[in-house]
Design a protein around this motif. Structure first.
Motif, PDB file in Angstrom:
ATOM      1  N   UNK A  53       0.826  -1.206   0.000  1.00 20.50           N
ATOM      2  CA  UNK A  53       0.000   0.000   0.000  1.00 20.50           C
ATOM      3  C   UNK A  53       0.865   1.263   0.000  1.00 20.50           C
ATOM      4  N   UNK A  54       1.960   1.249   0.781  1.00 22.98           N
ATOM      5  CA  UNK A  54       2.853   2.412   0.811  1.00 22.98           C
ATOM      6  C   UNK A  54       3.556   2.589  -0.532  1.00 22.98           C
ATOM      7  N   UNK A  55       3.923   1.485  -1.155  1.00 24.02           N
ATOM      8  CA  UNK A  55       4.573   1.550  -2.461  1.00 24.02           C
ATOM      9  C   UNK A  55       3.640   2.148  -3.506  1.00 24.02           C
ATOM     10  N   UNK A  56       2.382   1.718  -3.487  1.00 23.25           N
ATOM     11  CA  UNK A  56       1.406   2.256  -4.430  1.00 23.25           C
ATOM     12  C   UNK A  56       1.228   3.752  -4.236  1.00 23.25           C
ATOM     13  N   UNK A  57       1.060   4.163  -2.979  1.00 21.38           N
ATOM     14  CA  UNK A  57       0.848   5.578  -2.685  1.00 21.38           C
ATOM     15  C   UNK A  57       2.077   6.423  -3.005  1.00 21.38           C
ATOM     16  N   UNK A  58       3.245   5.803  -2.979  1.00 20.98           N
ATOM     17  CA  UNK A  58       4.481   6.546  -3.270  1.00 20.98           C
ATOM     18  C   UNK A  58       4.709   6.724  -4.764  1.00 20.98           C
ATOM     19  N   UNK A  59       4.505   5.671  -5.560  1.00 23.53           N
ATOM     20  CA  UNK A  59       4.915   5.715  -6.960  1.00 23.53           C
ATOM     21  C   UNK A  59       3.784   5.977  -7.951  1.00 23.53           C
ATOM     22  N   UNK A  60       2.585   5.486  -7.683  1.00 25.09           N
ATOM     23  CA  UNK A  60       1.504   5.638  -8.663  1.00 25.09           C
ATOM     24  C   UNK A  60       1.158   7.100  -8.930  1.00 25.09           C
ATOM     25  N   UNK A  61       0.998   7.962  -7.914  1.00 23.30           N
ATOM     26  CA  UNK A  61       0.718   9.372  -8.230  1.00 23.30           C
ATOM     27  C   UNK A  61       1.823  10.026  -9.060  1.00 23.30           C
ATOM     28  N   UNK A  62       3.081   9.704  -8.744  1.00 27.50           N
ATOM     29  CA  UNK A  62       4.191  10.299  -9.494  1.00 27.50           C
ATOM     30  C   UNK A  62       4.181   9.850 -10.952  1.00 27.50           C
ATOM     31  N   UNK A  63       3.980   8.552 -11.178  1.00 32.45           N
ATOM     32  CA  UNK A  63       3.946   8.046 -12.543  1.00 32.45           C
ATOM     33  C   UNK A  63       2.740   8.587 -13.302  1.00 32.45           C
ATOM     34  N   UNK A  64       1.612   8.720 -12.609  1.00 34.91           N
ATOM     35  CA  UNK A  64       0.400   9.233 -13.254  1.00 34.91           C
ATOM     36  C   UNK A  64       0.586  10.681 -13.679  1.00 34.91           C
ATOM     37  N   UNK A  65       1.139  11.477 -12.799  1.00 29.75           N
ATOM     38  CA  UNK A  65       1.318  12.895 -13.100  1.00 29.75           C
ATOM     39  C   UNK A  65       2.302  13.105 -14.247  1.00 29.75           C
ATOM     40  N   UNK A  66       3.293  12.246 -14.334  1.00 27.29           N
ATOM     41  CA  UNK A  66       4.291  12.359 -15.413  1.00 27.29           C
ATOM     42  C   UNK A  66       3.873  11.627 -16.682  1.00 27.29           C
ATOM     43  N   UNK A  67       2.695  11.031 -16.671  1.00 24.69           N
ATOM     44  CA  UNK A  67       2.207  10.252 -17.813  1.00 24.69           C
ATOM     45  C   UNK A  67       3.148   9.101 -18.135  1.00 24.69           C
ATOM     46  N   UNK A  68       3.741   8.513 -17.101  1.00 26.47           N
ATOM     47  CA  UNK A  68       4.662   7.393 -17.272  1.00 26.47           C
ATOM     48  C   UNK A  68       3.857   6.089 -17.274  1.00 26.47           C
ATOM     49  N   UNK A  69       3.313   5.741 -18.428  1.00 26.30           N
ATOM     50  CA  UNK A  69       2.464   4.558 -18.542  1.00 26.30           C
ATOM     51  C   UNK A  69       3.262   3.291 -18.262  1.00 26.30           C
ATOM     52  N   UNK A  70       4.504   3.261 -18.732  1.00 29.69           N
ATOM     53  CA  UNK A  70       5.343   2.089 -18.497  1.00 29.69           C
ATOM     54  C   UNK A  70       5.570   1.884 -17.004  1.00 29.69           C
ATOM     55  N   UNK A  71       5.767   2.977 -16.282  1.00 28.57           N
ATOM     56  CA  UNK A  71       5.957   2.883 -14.837  1.00 28.57           C
ATOM     57  C   UNK A  71       4.713   2.376 -14.134  1.00 28.57           C
ATOM     58  N   UNK A  72       3.543   2.852 -14.569  1.00 24.00           N
ATOM     59  CA  UNK A  72       2.286   2.391 -13.981  1.00 24.00           C
ATOM     60  C   UNK A  72       2.081   0.901 -14.233  1.00 24.00           C
ATOM     61  N   UNK A  73       2.351   0.475 -15.450  1.00 24.20           N
ATOM     62  CA  UNK A  73       2.205  -0.938 -15.773  1.00 24.20           C
ATOM     63  C   UNK A  73       3.166  -1.783 -14.946  1.00 24.20           C
ATOM     64  N   UNK A  74       4.357  -1.275 -14.717  1.00 29.33           N
ATOM     65  CA  UNK A  74       5.345  -2.006 -13.924  1.00 29.33           C
ATOM     66  C   UNK A  74       4.884  -2.159 -12.481  1.00 29.33           C
ATOM     67  N   UNK A  75       4.335  -1.088 -11.900  1.00 31.70           N
ATOM     68  CA  UNK A  75       3.855  -1.149 -10.525  1.00 31.70           C
ATOM     69  C   UNK A  75       2.713  -2.164 -10.404  1.00 31.70           C
ATOM     70  N   UNK A  76       1.756  -2.090 -11.325  1.00 22.89           N
ATOM     71  CA  UNK A  76       0.606  -3.003 -11.269  1.00 22.89           C
ATOM     72  C   UNK A  76       1.050  -4.453 -11.401  1.00 22.89           C
ATOM     73  N   UNK A  77       1.962  -4.728 -12.335  1.00 26.84           N
ATOM     74  CA  UNK A  77       2.418  -6.104 -12.536  1.00 26.84           C
ATOM     75  C   UNK A  77       3.155  -6.627 -11.310  1.00 26.84           C
ATOM     76  N   UNK A  78       3.937  -5.771 -10.661  1.00 30.08           N
ATOM     77  CA  UNK A  78       4.660  -6.204  -9.469  1.00 30.08           C
ATOM     78  C   UNK A  78       3.724  -6.414  -8.283  1.00 30.08           C
TER      79      UNK A  78
END
Length: 220
Positions: A67-92
């Motif tokens: 949960x902490x990992x999601x809250x840390x990285x997902x907003x940052x990747x979303x704001x930067x439009x980093x789709x690859x980063x979002x996909x990586x977080x979800x897969x992990x």
């Protein structure tokens, strides 16, 4: 979904929604626990309390800080439009949750007898399986709520939690009308409502997941 979801107005509304619904949910959950304590016999309530403590302790032990990992990285990747980063977080997250499920199944196989020995009421294997489904849905709900908060979708997660508690109270009242409740019936009610709430949250978040899984050409 873009950087606009992190505008000051949306963040303030999300925070207001989160606080309001959380207060309401705490009050409703408090009254539900009182109702359970008053309707169950001492032995059945003690068994329910042990299962509830096991649920909460097990969820924390197997959370692995997701949960902490999601809250840390997902907003940052979303704001930067980093789709690859979002996909990586979800897969992990999916891989870690699958590993946690394997660990849980292992504990369930080898620790079921130990858990039964701690309970004043003898529970059947089917009841423990229902408890297991409650544990899985409870754990996955924590992850879904973290994604919802990352995308400022506080209303979706908080409203689902409110509906879950209201449904539990309603089912408990119906149960009292027909028969005396037991630890098995309470666990079943909690498992069914928890799975329903999880399904609702996932459905409401599906549009965000679809965006996260689109090709990187959509915007990276």
């Amino acid at each position: 979904m873009d950087h606009e979801i992190y505008s000051e107005g949306i963040i303030k509304r999300a925070l207001h929604t989160y606080i309001t619904f959380n207060i309401a949910n705490l009050v409703l959950a408090f009254f539900f626990q009182i109702a359970v304590a008053k309707t169950l016999s001492p032995a059945h309530f003690a068994s329910y309390a042990v299962l509830l403590a096991t649920l909460m302790a097990g969820e924390r032990a197997l959370s692995f800080g997701i949960d902490r990992t999601i809250l840390r990285f997902v907003p940052a990747f979303t704001q930067r439009r980093n789709i690859a980063g979002l996909r990586s977080v979800i897969s992990r997250v999916v891989l870690i949750r699958l590993a946690a499920l394997v660990i849980f199944v292992g504990f369930g196989i080898f620790g079921a007898n130990a858990l039964k020995s701690m309970l004043p009421v003898q529970l059947t294997t089917s009841t423990l399986l229902v408890f297991g489904s409650w544990f899985v849905s409870y754990t996955l709900t924590a992850d879904a709520n973290a994604f919802a908060q990352s995308w400022m979708a506080h209303f979706e997660s908080a409203a689902a939690a409110t509906l879950e508690i209201v449904a539990r109270m309603t089912l408990l009242i119906i149960l009292l009308y027909f028969r005396d409740p037991s630890v098995t019936s309470i666990v079943t009610i909690c498992a069914v409502t928890s799975m329903a709430a999880l399904t609702l949250v996932i459905f409401r978040l599906s549009r965000f997941v679809k965006l996260a899984l689109t090709p990187s050409s959509a915007g990276n």
